[in-house]
Structures are given as C-alpha cells and as structure tokens.
Design a protein around this motif. Structure first.
Motif, short mmCIF file in Angstrom:
data_model
loop_
_atom_site.label_atom_id
_atom_site.label_comp_id
_atom_site.label_asym_id
_atom_site.label_seq_id
_atom_site.Cartn_x
_atom_site.Cartn_y
_atom_site.Cartn_z
N ARG A 117 4.71 2.91 5.92
CA ARG A 117 3.57 2.85 4.99
C ARG A 117 2.25 2.66 5.72
O ARG A 117 1.22 3.13 5.27
CB ARG A 117 3.81 1.78 3.94
CG ARG A 117 4.95 2.24 3.02
CD ARG A 117 5.27 1.31 1.94
NE ARG A 117 6.30 1.90 1.09
CZ ARG A 117 7.03 1.22 0.27
NH1 ARG A 117 6.86 -0.07 0.14
NH2 ARG A 117 7.94 1.83 -0.46
N ALA A 118 2.27 1.99 6.86
CA ALA A 118 1.03 1.84 7.64
C ALA A 118 0.59 3.18 8.21
O ALA A 118 -0.60 3.50 8.24
CB ALA A 118 1.24 0.82 8.77
N ARG A 119 1.54 3.99 8.65
CA ARG A 119 1.20 5.31 9.20
C ARG A 119 0.99 6.36 8.13
O ARG A 119 0.20 7.28 8.31
CB ARG A 119 2.30 5.78 10.15
CG ARG A 119 2.37 5.00 11.42
CD ARG A 119 3.35 5.60 12.38
NE ARG A 119 3.60 4.68 13.47
CZ ARG A 119 4.62 4.76 14.27
NH1 ARG A 119 5.49 5.73 14.15
NH2 ARG A 119 4.77 3.88 15.23
N GLY A 120 1.71 6.24 7.03
CA GLY A 120 1.68 7.29 6.02
C GLY A 120 0.60 7.17 4.97
O GLY A 120 0.24 8.15 4.32
N PHE A 121 0.07 5.96 4.79
CA PHE A 121 -0.94 5.74 3.75
C PHE A 121 -2.23 5.26 4.38
O PHE A 121 -2.23 4.37 5.23
CB PHE A 121 -0.47 4.68 2.75
CG PHE A 121 0.77 5.05 1.99
CD1 PHE A 121 0.95 6.33 1.49
CD2 PHE A 121 1.74 4.10 1.74
CE1 PHE A 121 2.09 6.66 0.77
CE2 PHE A 121 2.88 4.43 1.01
CZ PHE A 121 3.05 5.71 0.53
N GLY A 122 -3.34 5.81 3.91
CA GLY A 122 -4.65 5.38 4.38
C GLY A 122 -5.04 4.05 3.78
O GLY A 122 -4.34 3.47 2.95
N ARG A 123 -6.20 3.54 4.21
CA ARG A 123 -6.68 2.23 3.79
C ARG A 123 -6.80 2.13 2.27
O ARG A 123 -6.36 1.17 1.66
CB ARG A 123 -8.03 1.95 4.45
CG ARG A 123 -8.65 0.62 4.08
CD ARG A 123 -10.04 0.46 4.67
NE ARG A 123 -10.97 1.47 4.21
CZ ARG A 123 -11.68 1.39 3.08
NH1 ARG A 123 -11.55 0.34 2.31
NH2 ARG A 123 -12.50 2.35 2.74
N GLU A 124 -7.40 3.14 1.63
CA GLU A 124 -7.61 3.10 0.18
C GLU A 124 -6.28 3.08 -0.57
O GLU A 124 -6.11 2.33 -1.52
CB GLU A 124 -8.45 4.30 -0.26
CG GLU A 124 -8.65 4.40 -1.75
CD GLU A 124 -9.49 3.26 -2.33
OE1 GLU A 124 -9.37 3.02 -3.55
OE2 GLU A 124 -10.24 2.62 -1.59
N VAL A 125 -5.33 3.90 -0.13
CA VAL A 125 -4.02 3.93 -0.79
C VAL A 125 -3.31 2.59 -0.62
O VAL A 125 -2.73 2.07 -1.58
CB VAL A 125 -3.16 5.09 -0.24
CG1 VAL A 125 -1.75 5.03 -0.80
CG2 VAL A 125 -3.81 6.43 -0.56
N GLN A 126 -3.39 2.01 0.56
CA GLN A 126 -2.78 0.71 0.78
C GLN A 126 -3.41 -0.35 -0.12
O GLN A 126 -2.70 -1.19 -0.70
CB GLN A 126 -2.91 0.30 2.25
CG GLN A 126 -2.05 1.12 3.18
CD GLN A 126 -2.26 0.77 4.64
OE1 GLN A 126 -2.85 -0.25 4.97
NE2 GLN A 126 -1.78 1.63 5.52
N GLN A 127 -4.74 -0.31 -0.29
CA GLN A 127 -5.40 -1.26 -1.18
C GLN A 127 -4.93 -1.08 -2.62
O GLN A 127 -4.69 -2.06 -3.33
CB GLN A 127 -6.92 -1.09 -1.12
CG GLN A 127 -7.54 -1.65 0.13
CD GLN A 127 -9.03 -1.42 0.16
OE1 GLN A 127 -9.55 -0.38 -0.23
NE2 GLN A 127 -9.75 -2.42 0.67
N ARG A 128 -4.80 0.16 -3.03
CA ARG A 128 -4.35 0.42 -4.41
C ARG A 128 -2.91 -0.07 -4.62
O ARG A 128 -2.58 -0.61 -5.67
CB ARG A 128 -4.45 1.91 -4.73
CG ARG A 128 -5.87 2.41 -4.69
CD ARG A 128 -6.35 2.79 -6.03
NE ARG A 128 -7.72 3.25 -5.95
CZ ARG A 128 -8.26 4.10 -6.76
NH1 ARG A 128 -7.55 4.60 -7.73
NH2 ARG A 128 -9.51 4.45 -6.65
N ILE A 129 -2.06 0.16 -3.65
CA ILE A 129 -0.67 -0.30 -3.76
C ILE A 129 -0.61 -1.82 -3.85
O ILE A 129 0.08 -2.38 -4.71
CB ILE A 129 0.18 0.21 -2.57
CG1 ILE A 129 0.37 1.73 -2.67
CG2 ILE A 129 1.53 -0.50 -2.52
CD1 ILE A 129 0.99 2.35 -1.44
N LEU A 130 -1.37 -2.50 -2.99
CA LEU A 130 -1.37 -3.97 -3.02
C LEU A 130 -1.91 -4.50 -4.34
O LEU A 130 -1.32 -5.40 -4.96
CB LEU A 130 -2.19 -4.53 -1.86
CG LEU A 130 -1.54 -4.42 -0.49
CD1 LEU A 130 -2.52 -4.82 0.61
CD2 LEU A 130 -0.30 -5.30 -0.43
N SER A 131 -3.04 -3.97 -4.78
CA SER A 131 -3.61 -4.47 -6.04
C SER A 131 -2.72 -4.09 -7.22
O SER A 131 -2.60 -4.86 -8.18
CB SER A 131 -5.05 -3.99 -6.24
OG SER A 131 -5.10 -2.59 -6.32
N GLY A 132 -2.10 -2.92 -7.16
CA GLY A 132 -1.20 -2.51 -8.24
C GLY A 132 0.03 -3.38 -8.33
O GLY A 132 0.46 -3.77 -9.42
#
Length: 173
Positions: free
Chosen positions: A78-93
């Motif tokens: 997930r660190a390699r496959g998702f950018g910063r914005e996507v990671q933020q959305r996943i965490l907040s979601g």
C-alpha cells in the motif's frame, strides 16, 4: 472573487435577456454541510473499495520475500501502490467507519446527505422517484459557478496544499 461574481452576473443577465428564461433565487440550506459530509462518505467508500488491493490477488508490486510478516507485506504494497492522497482517504475512511466513530461521524454524514438531497428535491419540485409535487412546479435548472476563481496555473497547482485542493471542490460537491 469579485471578478467571478461579475462574470456570473453577466451569465444570469444573458440567460434571462437573450434566452428568455426566468431566473429566481433558490435556497439550498444544507449544502453548507455538503463538503465535509462528502469527504467523509467518499473516504469511507474509498477505504472499502481499495481494501481488496492487498498485493496477494490484486495490486501486487512487492515481492513477498521482502516482507517480514503479512502486515509488513500489506504495508509495503500500500505504501508503494497508493499515493499520499489515497493513503489519507483510506485512513480517514477507516476512521469514519470504526466502531467508535461510526454513529458520531459516518451516520451523521449520511443524514446530512439525505437533507441535501431533500433540498434539491424541494427546489426541483420532485420527491422520491421523480414524481412531481402538486403544490410546487420547481425550477428546471440551477445556474451556479463550479469554481471559486479562474483556473490556476500549473505552478499554482503544484504549490497548493491539501486544504487548498479541497477548497477547489467547494462548488462541485
């Protein structure tokens, strides 16, 4: 901005004078809550939809031998496959639908979404599956800006922070 307000005044004048439409002001009182509700619901949906990209069946770009454990493997994928914005959305979601936050945040956002939808139904004079209301014909369309200012330059876009990016969605959600 004042410039955008002037341009929109010209648009409304043209719609009325040149095209012959009647323009009326409408009230959408709950739309002021739409942005935070949208981001919360969209983040929860993104987290749910992206959960399948675990690197095992979908989205694999990490050699399993490079990970110390399954959790470490997922983290690397997930660190390699998702950018910063996507990671933020996943965490907040994931936070929004967690046991401690579900009723307080996610369900409240769902209630706000229903209120916003009702506001639009009232303005358009419809209820439910498109049935017309007897006492209100409603409007045919809503004319409003979709941006708060002229388009930014590429350098301005690259200099924007997360909050600036979200503010750009102010009229589109």
């Amino acid at each position: 901005s004042g410039e955008m307000r002037a341009v929109w005044g010209e648009v409304v004048d043209a719609v009325q004078n040149e095209l012959g439409f009647e323009c009326v002001h409408v009230s959408l009182p709950h739309t002021k809550y739409a942005i935070p509700s949208y981001y919360l619901i969209a983040s929860a949906e993104a987290a749910s939809n992206l959960a399948r990209y675990d690197g095992v069946e979908y989205g694999g770009n990490v050699d399993v031998r490079d990970a110390d454990s399954l959790v470490s493997f997922y983290e690397k994928v997930r660190a390699r496959g998702f950018g910063r914005e996507v990671q933020q959305r996943i965490l907040s979601g994931n936070f929004a639908v967690s046991r401690d936050s579900y009723d307080r945040f996610f369900m409240q956002a769902q209630r706000i979404r229903a209120l916003v939808a009702k506001d639009f139904q009232d303005v358009f004079g419809t209820r439910g599956a498109g049935g017309a209301m007897e006492d209100n014909e409603g409007v045919d369309c809503i004319i409003c800006p979709t941006v708060k200012s002229a388009a930014p330059t590429f350098s301005e876009v690259h200099a924007m922070g997360t909050v600036d990016e979200y503010v750009n969605d102010l009229y589109t959600v």
